[in-house]
Design a protein around this motif. Sequence first.
Motif, PDB file in Angstrom:
ATOM      1  N   GLY A 151       0.514 -17.828  -9.336  1.00 22.52           N
ATOM      2  CA  GLY A 151      -0.787 -17.686  -9.983  1.00 22.52           C
ATOM      3  C   GLY A 151      -1.821 -16.910  -9.182  1.00 22.52           C
ATOM      4  O   GLY A 151      -2.959 -16.763  -9.616  1.00 22.52           O
ATOM      5  N   ILE A 152      -1.433 -16.389  -8.019  1.00 16.36           N
ATOM      6  CA  ILE A 152      -2.358 -15.639  -7.168  1.00 16.36           C
ATOM      7  C   ILE A 152      -1.932 -14.176  -7.151  1.00 16.36           C
ATOM      8  O   ILE A 152      -0.760 -13.855  -6.957  1.00 16.36           O
ATOM      9  CB  ILE A 152      -2.362 -16.217  -5.735  1.00 16.36           C
ATOM     10  N   THR A 153      -2.891 -13.289  -7.343  1.00 13.21           N
ATOM     11  CA  THR A 153      -2.604 -11.862  -7.336  1.00 13.21           C
ATOM     12  C   THR A 153      -2.393 -11.381  -5.899  1.00 13.21           C
ATOM     13  O   THR A 153      -3.187 -11.676  -5.011  1.00 13.21           O
ATOM     14  CB  THR A 153      -3.758 -11.069  -7.978  1.00 13.21           C
ATOM     15  N   VAL A 154      -1.301 -10.642  -5.725  1.00 19.19           N
ATOM     16  CA  VAL A 154      -0.929 -10.097  -4.420  1.00 19.19           C
ATOM     17  C   VAL A 154      -0.617  -8.622  -4.631  1.00 19.19           C
ATOM     18  O   VAL A 154       0.058  -8.279  -5.596  1.00 19.19           O
ATOM     19  CB  VAL A 154       0.320 -10.826  -3.859  1.00 19.19           C
ATOM     20  N   SER A 155      -1.100  -7.754  -3.744  1.00 22.89           N
ATOM     21  CA  SER A 155      -0.797  -6.336  -3.914  1.00 22.89           C
ATOM     22  C   SER A 155      -0.549  -5.648  -2.580  1.00 22.89           C
ATOM     23  O   SER A 155      -1.111  -6.033  -1.555  1.00 22.89           O
ATOM     24  CB  SER A 155      -1.917  -5.621  -4.663  1.00 22.89           C
ATOM     25  N   HIS A 156       0.304  -4.636  -2.633  1.00 17.58           N
ATOM     26  CA  HIS A 156       0.540  -3.782  -1.478  1.00 17.58           C
ATOM     27  C   HIS A 156      -0.604  -2.785  -1.477  1.00 17.58           C
ATOM     28  O   HIS A 156      -0.749  -1.992  -2.400  1.00 17.58           O
ATOM     29  CB  HIS A 156       1.893  -3.075  -1.617  1.00 17.58           C
ATOM     30  N   SER A 157      -1.418  -2.841  -0.453  1.00 21.46           N
ATOM     31  CA  SER A 157      -2.617  -2.001  -0.404  1.00 21.46           C
ATOM     32  C   SER A 157      -2.418  -0.729   0.395  1.00 21.46           C
ATOM     33  O   SER A 157      -3.381  -0.095   0.809  1.00 21.46           O
ATOM     34  CB  SER A 157      -3.782  -2.808   0.174  1.00 21.46           C
ATOM     35  N   GLY A 158      -1.169  -0.381   0.648  1.00 25.62           N
ATOM     36  CA  GLY A 158      -0.885   0.858   1.361  1.00 25.62           C
ATOM     37  C   GLY A 158      -0.882   0.664   2.859  1.00 25.62           C
ATOM     38  O   GLY A 158      -0.799  -0.440   3.373  1.00 25.62           O
ATOM     39  N   GLU A 159      -0.966   1.775   3.538  1.00 21.33           N
ATOM     40  CA  GLU A 159      -0.971   1.785   5.003  1.00 21.33           C
ATOM     41  C   GLU A 159      -2.419   1.810   5.493  1.00 21.33           C
ATOM     42  O   GLU A 159      -3.274   2.449   4.889  1.00 21.33           O
ATOM     43  CB  GLU A 159      -0.232   3.013   5.525  1.00 21.33           C
ATOM     44  N   VAL A 160      -2.674   1.101   6.598  1.00 25.44           N
ATOM     45  CA  VAL A 160      -3.993   1.137   7.226  1.00 25.44           C
ATOM     46  C   VAL A 160      -3.817   1.661   8.648  1.00 25.44           C
ATOM     47  O   VAL A 160      -2.813   1.367   9.301  1.00 25.44           O
ATOM     48  CB  VAL A 160      -4.698  -0.235   7.220  1.00 25.44           C
ATOM     49  N   PRO A 161      -4.782   2.425   9.141  1.00 19.80           N
ATOM     50  CA  PRO A 161      -4.683   2.939  10.511  1.00 19.80           C
ATOM     51  C   PRO A 161      -4.893   1.815  11.532  1.00 19.80           C
ATOM     52  O   PRO A 161      -5.480   0.782  11.222  1.00 19.80           O
ATOM     53  CB  PRO A 161      -5.810   3.974  10.585  1.00 19.80           C
ATOM     54  N   GLU A 162      -4.432   2.037  12.747  1.00 17.51           N
ATOM     55  CA  GLU A 162      -4.549   1.036  13.809  1.00 17.51           C
ATOM     56  C   GLU A 162      -6.006   0.622  14.037  1.00 17.51           C
ATOM     57  O   GLU A 162      -6.272  -0.551  14.274  1.00 17.51           O
ATOM     58  CB  GLU A 162      -3.954   1.577  15.111  1.00 17.51           C
ATOM     59  N   HIS A 163      -6.929   1.558  13.959  1.00 19.12           N
ATOM     60  CA  HIS A 163      -8.329   1.214  14.233  1.00 19.12           C
ATOM     61  C   HIS A 163      -8.941   0.318  13.147  1.00 19.12           C
ATOM     62  O   HIS A 163      -9.984  -0.278  13.362  1.00 19.12           O
ATOM     63  CB  HIS A 163      -9.174   2.473  14.444  1.00 19.12           C
ATOM     64  N   TYR A 164      -8.301   0.190  11.997  1.00 20.99           N
ATOM     65  CA  TYR A 164      -8.805  -0.690  10.930  1.00 20.99           C
ATOM     66  C   TYR A 164      -8.893  -2.131  11.427  1.00 20.99           C
ATOM     67  O   TYR A 164      -9.902  -2.806  11.238  1.00 20.99           O
ATOM     68  CB  TYR A 164      -7.901  -0.607   9.697  1.00 20.99           C
ATOM     69  N   LEU A 165      -7.844  -2.606  12.082  1.00 23.03           N
ATOM     70  CA  LEU A 165      -7.827  -3.967  12.615  1.00 23.03           C
ATOM     71  C   LEU A 165      -8.941  -4.150  13.640  1.00 23.03           C
ATOM     72  O   LEU A 165      -9.673  -5.139  13.598  1.00 23.03           O
ATOM     73  CB  LEU A 165      -6.466  -4.278  13.237  1.00 23.03           C
ATOM     74  N   GLU A 166      -9.093  -3.192  14.518  1.00 20.13           N
ATOM     75  CA  GLU A 166     -10.133  -3.268  15.544  1.00 20.13           C
ATOM     76  C   GLU A 166     -11.521  -3.323  14.904  1.00 20.13           C
ATOM     77  O   GLU A 166     -12.361  -4.144  15.275  1.00 20.13           O
ATOM     78  CB  GLU A 166     -10.006  -2.034  16.444  1.00 20.13           C
ATOM     79  N   ARG A 167     -11.746  -2.463  13.929  1.00 21.92           N
ATOM     80  CA  ARG A 167     -13.058  -2.392  13.260  1.00 21.92           C
ATOM     81  C   ARG A 167     -13.353  -3.682  12.488  1.00 21.92           C
ATOM     82  O   ARG A 167     -14.455  -4.228  12.572  1.00 21.92           O
ATOM     83  CB  ARG A 167     -13.089  -1.179  12.329  1.00 21.92           C
ATOM     84  N   MET A 168     -12.365  -4.171  11.746  1.00 23.88           N
ATOM     85  CA  MET A 168     -12.576  -5.383  10.939  1.00 23.88           C
ATOM     86  C   MET A 168     -12.770  -6.620  11.817  1.00 23.88           C
ATOM     87  O   MET A 168     -13.568  -7.494  11.489  1.00 23.88           O
ATOM     88  CB  MET A 168     -11.402  -5.597   9.983  1.00 23.88           C
ATOM     89  N   SER A 169     -12.039  -6.711  12.923  1.00 21.39           N
ATOM     90  CA  SER A 169     -12.134  -7.904  13.766  1.00 21.39           C
ATOM     91  C   SER A 169     -13.483  -8.024  14.463  1.00 21.39           C
ATOM     92  O   SER A 169     -13.838  -9.092  14.944  1.00 21.39           O
ATOM     93  CB  SER A 169     -10.994  -7.936  14.784  1.00 21.39           C
ATOM     94  N   GLN A 170     -14.254  -6.959  14.501  1.00 22.67           N
ATOM     95  CA  GLN A 170     -15.582  -6.996  15.109  1.00 22.67           C
ATOM     96  C   GLN A 170     -16.651  -7.525  14.155  1.00 22.67           C
ATOM     97  O   GLN A 170     -17.748  -7.855  14.587  1.00 22.67           O
ATOM     98  CB  GLN A 170     -15.973  -5.609  15.607  1.00 22.67           C
TER      99      GLN A 170
END
Length: 90
Positions: A36-55
């Motif tokens: 009942g929960i929507t799940v999607s493959h959102s493509g590839e994210v660059p390495e800096h995405y994790l760094e930026r989001m975690s801040q």
Amino acid sequence: MKCISVYTNNFEQFSDIFEDVVETKFAENEEKEVEGITVSHSGEVPEHYLERMSQKPEVVVMRDKSRGVTILQHGSVFEILIPDLENSLV
């Protein structure tokens, strides 16, 4: 890194389907429903995405060290970041 988005703000629901979601094969931009929960493959994210989001203070960062998977939770979405290295091991 491959990004799989899980659209729920309920950690318990997310935890219940996490294993199924990680084991599911997705085509890029494919959307599925898991318990009942929507799940999607959102493509590839660059390495800096994790760094930026975690801040960001509104983002919770969790890690599954056994798989090398990182989970970001913000708003009503969980993002599961799976390293490309996993694909090269198969």
